[in-house]
Scaffold this active site. Structure first.
Site, PDB file in Angstrom:
ATOM      1  N   GLU A 289      68.167 -10.792   1.214  1.00  0.00           N
ATOM      2  CA  GLU A 289      68.614 -12.020   0.600  1.00  0.00           C
ATOM      3  C   GLU A 289      69.918 -12.727   1.679  1.00  0.00           C
ATOM      4  OE1 GLU A 289      68.822 -13.575  -3.815  1.00  0.00           O
ATOM      5  OE2 GLU A 289      70.875 -12.733  -3.094  1.00  0.00           O
ATOM      6  N   GLU A 292      68.098 -13.610   4.875  1.00  0.00           N
ATOM      7  CA  GLU A 292      67.433 -14.830   4.576  1.00  0.00           C
ATOM      8  C   GLU A 292      68.407 -15.980   4.576  1.00  0.00           C
ATOM      9  OE1 GLU A 292      65.234 -14.978   0.755  1.00  0.00           O
ATOM     10  OE2 GLU A 292      64.537 -16.887   1.590  1.00  0.00           O
ATOM     11  N   CYS A 309      66.539 -13.112  -8.267  1.00  0.00           N
ATOM     12  CA  CYS A 309      66.805 -11.643  -9.153  1.00  0.00           C
ATOM     13  C   CYS A 309      66.242 -11.595 -10.610  1.00  0.00           C
ATOM     14  CB  CYS A 309      68.052 -11.205  -8.965  1.00  0.00           C
ATOM     15  SG  CYS A 309      68.689 -11.058  -7.535  1.00  0.00           S
ATOM     16  N   SER A 329      64.872 -18.067  -3.165  1.00  0.00           N
ATOM     17  CA  SER A 329      64.777 -17.079  -2.101  1.00  0.00           C
ATOM     18  C   SER A 329      63.257 -16.307  -2.117  1.00  0.00           C
ATOM     19  CB  SER A 329      65.853 -16.048  -2.261  1.00  0.00           C
ATOM     20  OG  SER A 329      65.590 -14.637  -1.545  1.00  0.00           O
ATOM     21  N   LYS A 368      61.301  -8.882 -17.607  1.00  0.00           N
ATOM     22  CA  LYS A 368      61.061  -7.885 -16.665  1.00  0.00           C
ATOM     23  C   LYS A 368      59.926  -7.291 -16.942  1.00  0.00           C
ATOM     24  CE  LYS A 368      64.495  -7.641 -13.927  1.00  0.00           C
ATOM     25  NZ  LYS A 368      64.467  -8.395 -12.383  1.00  0.00           N
ATOM     26  N   GLU A 371      57.114  -9.611 -15.511  1.00  0.00           N
ATOM     27  CA  GLU A 371      57.494  -9.543 -13.982  1.00  0.00           C
ATOM     28  C   GLU A 371      56.663  -8.455 -13.338  1.00  0.00           C
ATOM     29  OE1 GLU A 371      61.095  -8.433 -12.298  1.00  0.00           O
ATOM     30  OE2 GLU A 371      60.953  -9.804 -10.690  1.00  0.00           O
ATOM     31  N   GLU A 376      50.913  -9.947  -8.016  1.00  0.00           N
ATOM     32  CA  GLU A 376      51.355  -9.692  -6.709  1.00  0.00           C
ATOM     33  C   GLU A 376      52.182  -8.691  -6.211  1.00  0.00           C
ATOM     34  OE1 GLU A 376      51.712 -12.242  -8.978  1.00  0.00           O
ATOM     35  OE2 GLU A 376      53.726 -13.177  -8.393  1.00  0.00           O
ATOM     36  N   CYS A 513      72.708 -10.539 -16.825  1.00  0.00           N
ATOM     37  CA  CYS A 513      72.001  -9.728 -17.295  1.00  0.00           C
ATOM     38  C   CYS A 513      72.657  -8.843 -18.788  1.00  0.00           C
ATOM     39  CB  CYS A 513      71.676  -8.569 -16.433  1.00  0.00           C
ATOM     40  SG  CYS A 513      71.026  -9.444 -14.876  1.00  0.00           S
TER      41      CYS A 513
END
Lengths: 583, 161
Positions: A289, A292, A309, A329, A368, A371, A376, A513
Site C-alpha cells: 500500500e 502504491e 483493509c 487501494s 471477513k 470477504e 476473486e 477493528c
C-alpha cells in the site's frame, strides 16, 4: 424521545433516587443518574452508544409524589424530583413487562446462540421468572441465512430497535429498519428482501448490540473442528491484531487486556499445526500500500488513495459509492494477503500441497466471512482463506476444549508468517493503519528515519481526523475516519471535488477493528478505548515497529515477491473491485 | 389514466407535480398509488422516490407500511371499502359485508384472483343517512341492498373492459 428543550448542561440538578440525593448535569436521564449511586436500572433497548428509543418498557421507575410509573431511559432528571426504583409497584410492573416480552419470545434458550449471554434471559433470571403467566403469541419466522456472514432469526427479535439504530444512525448503511405498526411492528429490510439484496455491508454492528439471539454471525466452528480432526489437512491459523486485546474479556480478563501469548497457547492446544499472525501480513500490506501511494503521488494516479483493509468498508464503497472505487487501494486486506502467501510461498516452501493447506482466520469481524468467500480471493488456485472465525467463536472453541484460558502459559507465534511489527499490531485500531503506513513511507521517501515513530496525530477515536505530514519538505495531507457515517462525509467531499487529501484511512466499524462486529458482546465506546490502549501498548513493547524492517517480510520479498508491487505481488496481493450498487 | 406499472419518468413527473420535496412525500405516494392500476406502490416506484428525495429506501418502506392508506403489495383494481361504524351496522352493513364476501369469494383484506376487487373496512364517511354505505375510489354508494351491490359490481367489471 428525550426532550431536549430548555436543557442547560452547565446547570446542575439535584434529585432524590430512593431517598439518596444525586446531583447531575441538567439533561441527564434518570437511568444515568441512578447509575451514579450504584443502582442499575434494567433495560433491553437502552445502549450507551445509541440513541434513546424507550421501546422495551423494562426500565420503569416510580415518581415518589404522583406514584406514576415512568421509563428511566428517556425521562430526564429535570422533571424528576423524587424517584423510587425499588418499590412493589416497580418490581411488579417490570416483571409483567418481562412476562409480556417472554410471551412473544420462543423459550428454546438451551438451543439458542445467545444461551448464557442473552440480556432477556439474564433479566428473566434477575426477576425470578419461573413460568409463563401469559399464553405464547409468538409465531415462527424463517431464519435468514442467505449470506456467508450473519444470520437473522426474527422469531427471537424483541423489537428493541438497537440494530436499527446501529445500522441507520451509527453506520448510515440503512439496510434494516422498521415496518408496520402495533402488533405488525417489526424490523426488516426494505420490501423484505434478503440482506444480500439490501445495502448491508455485513459490518455486524447490529449483531454487536442485539440483546438476544435474533442476530448472530454464521457459526463456522464445526468446519474448523472438522479440519483440525482431518489428518490430511495442514491447518494454519492467523489472528487479527484486534483479537488479542479483546479475547481476554471472554474469560474474565480486564477490558483491553493483552492476551497474545495465552491466545497463541490456546490455538496451539486446539490443534492448529502453525499459529501465525495477521500482523505479519499487515506489515506486508503496508509495503504494498505504501509503495502504491508513493507511485500514485509521483505518477499522477487517482488521489486521494483510500485504504482497503476493512471488508465492510469495501462492501460499502461497492454498493454505495461505486464511482469512487478508483480511489480505493488495489491492495487486498491483510487477511487475504495472508491466505494468498500461506497457500503459495509458505505451502511450496514447506512442501505441502496447496490443496492440503487449510487456512483459518480469527477476526474481530463478520464481514471477513463474506470477504474470504469472494470468488476473486483464490490467487493460490484454491480459496485462499478457508474459514473465518470471530473472536467470540474462538472463545467458544476454547471453552468447548476445556482450556482454562487464564491458566495457559504465554507462548510465541510460529515463524515465518508469525512475526509482526508494532506497525502491524496497531492496524486493529482507527488511525493505526495510517500511522503504520507513515512510519514506512516517511523512510522510503526521505531515506531518513523519522524522529519519533509515534505519529500521535493519527491516534484516538474521533470520527474524522486530519493531519498534514512533512515528508522532508513534501507535505502529505491525510485523513482518518471510522464508522461509515463519518466515512460518508469524506466520500461526499471527494465526490464534490473538495477533498485535497493524499491518503485516507477508513475503518468500517466505530473505533476500527477493536469495535468490530465479531468482538465480545456488550462492547461500548469505553471498552473500545481500552482495547485501543492495549494495541498501542503492544506496539510500544515491540523492538520492531516499522513494517519494512520486519526481517521475515524482507525475506519474503528477496526469496519470492522480489519487490513491492512486482508482477507476482500484483497477482497475489492485489485485487479488483466491482460496482455492486442496486440498479 | 391508471396503468399497470408506472414508468420511472412518470414517477419523476408526479414527484415534481406534487411539490418535489420531502415535505410532500405523502401526497407523492398517494398520487403514485392512485395512478397504479393495482392500487399499490411497487419497489421500482419506491426506489425512484427514495433516490429523488434522498430518503433511504428502508426508511421509505417504514413510511409505506406505517400508513394504512398506503400499500406495498398489489391490490384490486377497485377497492371496496365497507363502513363498519355503528350507524351503518344498525342499517345492516354486516349483512352487506357478508354478501360481498360471498359474491366475490374473498375475505376482508384479500383481493380477487382476477385482480379486480379488494375488500376492506373503513371508518364513517359521514353518509349515515344513506347507510349502509360502501366507498369505491372517491365515490360513495348508499342505500345498499343485494341487488344494488350486484349492479355496482357488474358496472365496474364492464367499465374495466
Amino acid at each position: 424521545m428525550v426532550t431536549s428543550m430548555h436543557i442547560d448542561p452547565n446547570k446542575m440538578v439535584t434529585i432524590k433516587i430512593d431517598g439518596i440525593p444525586v446531583t447531575v448535569p441538567s439533561g441527564t436521564t434518570i437511568m444515568e443518574a441512578a447509575r451514579k449511586i450504584g443502582i442499575k436500572i434494567p433495560s433491553l433497548c437502552h445502549h450507551p452508544d445509541l440513541g434513546v428509543r424507550a421501546f422495551c418498557r423494562v426500565c420503569l421507575v416510580e415518581d415518589s409524589h404522583s406514584r406514576r410509573l415512568k421509563t428511566a431511559c428517556n425521562n430526564l432528571v429535570d422533571e424528576a424530583g423524587d424517584i423510587t426504583t425499588n418499590s412493589p409497584k416497580v418490581r411488579k410492573a417490570r416483571k409483567t413487562v418481562l412476562e409480556l416480552l417472554l410471551a412473544n419470545h420462543p423459550q428454546d434458550c438451551l438451543h439458542c446462540e445467545r444461551n448464557g449471554k442473552c440480556e432477556l434471559q439474564t433479566l428473566a433470571a434477575e426477576y425470578n421468572i419461573r413460568g409463563n403467566i401469559f399464553d405464547p403469541v409468538w409465531k415462527p419466522v424463517p431464519k435468514e441465512m442467505s449470506n456467508p456472514s450473519l444470520v437473522r432469526d426474527m422469531t427471537k427479535c424483541v423489537r428493541c430497535g438497537r440494530c436499527v439504530e446501529a445500522c441507520q444512525a451509527i453506520q448510515t448503511t440503512n439496510a434494516i429498519g422498521y415496518s408496520g405498526r402495533s402488533t405488525d411492528f417489526k424490523i426488516t429490510t426494505a420490501f423484505e428482501k434478503p440482506l444480500s439484496e439490501s445495502p448491508c455491508v455485513y459490518c455486524g454492528q447490529c449483531v454487536a448490540v442485539c440483546p438476544v439471539g435474533a442476530l448472530y454471525e454464521k457459526d463456522d466452528t464445526q468446519r474448523v473442528w472438522d479440519a483440525l480432526d482431518n489428518k490430511d489437512k495442514f491447518v494454519v491459523v492467523q489472528t487479527a491484531p484486534a483479537v488479542r486485546v479483546a479475547i481476554g474479556e471472554e474469560f474474565g480478563m480486564a477490558r483491553g487486556a493483552i492476551a497474545t501469548g495465552k491466545m497463541v497457547a490456546a490455538l496451539r492446544r486446539l490443534g492448529f499445526d502453525k499459529v501465525f499472525d495477521t500482523d505479519f501480513s499487515a506489515d506486508l500490506t503496508i509495503m504494498e500500500e505504501g509503495y502504491e501511494l508513493i507511485d500514485r503521488i509521483k505518477n499522477g494516479g487517482t488521489l486521494p488513495m483510500i485504504t482497503s483493509c476493512s471488508p465492510g468498508w469495501i462492501n460499502f464503497v461497492e454498493k454505495t459509492y461505486p464511482d469512487l472505487l478508483p480511489h480505493v487501494s488495489s491492495c487486498k486486506s491483510p487477511q487475504q494477503m495472508f491466505g494468498a502467501i500461506a497457500k503459495t510461498y509458505y505451502a511450496d516452501k514447506m512442501g505441502i500441497p496447496r490443496d492440503k493447506m487449510f487456512v483459518v482466520s480469527i477476526m474481530p469481524c463478520i464481514a471477513k466471512k463474506y470477504e474470504c468467500q469472494r470468488p476473486e480471493m483464490n490467487s493460490s488456485g484454491y480459496q485462499d482463506v478457508d474459514v473465518v472465525l470471530t473472536t467470540r467463536e474462538l472463545a467458544k472453541m476454547i471453552r468447548m476444549a476445556g482450556l482454562d484460558f487464564n491458566f495457559l502459559p504465554e507462548e510465541e507465534f510460529d515463524h515465518p508468517l508469525g512475526l509482526g511489527s508494532g506497525a502491524g499490531a496497531i492496524f486493529g485500531t482507527s488511525g493505526g493503519g495510517m500511522e503504520a503506513a507513515i512510519r514506512t513511507v516517511y523512510e522510503v521517501v526521505t531515506g531518513k528515519e523519522p524522529q519519533s515513530l509515534d505519529f500521535t496525530a493519527c491516534r484516538g477515536h474521533e470520527g474524522i481526523k486530519e493531519a498534514t505530514l512533512d515528508l522532508d519538505g513534501m507535505p502529505v495531507k491525510v485523513a482518518i475516519t471510522n464508522g461509515l457515517k463519518n466515512a460518508r462525509v469524506l466520500m461526499d467531499k471527494i465526490r464534490a471535488g473538495e477533498a485535497d487529501y493524499h491518503f485516507i484511512e477508513v475503518m468500517c466499524c466505530p473505533g476500527g477493528c477493536v469495535g468490530g462486529g465479531g468482538q465480545p458482546f456488550r462492547t461500548t465506546a469505553a471498552i473500545r478505548e481500552h482495547r485501543m490502549d492495549g494495541l498501542y501498548k503492544v506496539d510500544k513493547s515491540l523492538p520492531l515497529r516499522q513494517s519494512h524492517k520486519n526481517p521475515d517480510i524482507q525475506t519474503l520479498y528477496s526469496e519470492f515477491l522480489k519487490e513491492p508491487n512486482s508482477h507476482l505481488a500484483h497477482e497475489l496481493l492485489h485485487t479488483h473491485y466491482q460496482d455492486r450498487s442496486a440498479k | 389514466m391508471a396503468t399497470e406499472t408506472l414508468s420511472r419518468e412518470r414517477v419523476l413527473e408526479i414527484i415534481e407535480e406534487c411539490g418535489g420535496d420531502k415535505e410532500h412525500l405523502l401526497s407523492i405516494l398517494i398520487e403514485i398509488q392512485r395512478e397504479c392500476r393495482r392500487n399499490y406502490i411497487n419497489e421500482a416506484s419506491a426506489r425512484v422516490v427514495a433516490e429523488k428525495l434522498d430518503i433511504p429506501l428502508v426508511q421509505l418502506y417504514d413510511i409505506l407500511t406505517f400508513y394504512a392508506m398506503l400499500e406495498t403489495k398489489p391490490r384490486g383494481r377497485y377497492i371496496i371499502e365497507v363502513c363498519n361504524n355503528a350507524p351503518c351496522y344498525i342499517s345492516k352493513s354486516h349483512v352487506m359485508a357478508k354478501f360481498l364476501r360471498k359474491e366475490l369469494g374473498i375475505n376482508f383484506g384479500e383481493t380477487t384472483p382476477d385482480g379486480m376487487f379488494s375488500l376492506q373496512y373503513m371508518p364513517c364517511v359521514g353518509a349515515c343517512n344513506i347507510g349502509p354505505v360502501i366507498k369505491i375510489g372517491d365515490k360513495v354508494y348508499g342505500n345498499l341492498n343485494e341487488e344494488r351491490i350486484r349492479k355496482i359490481l357488474k358496472e365496474l367489471r364492464e367499465n374495466a373492459q
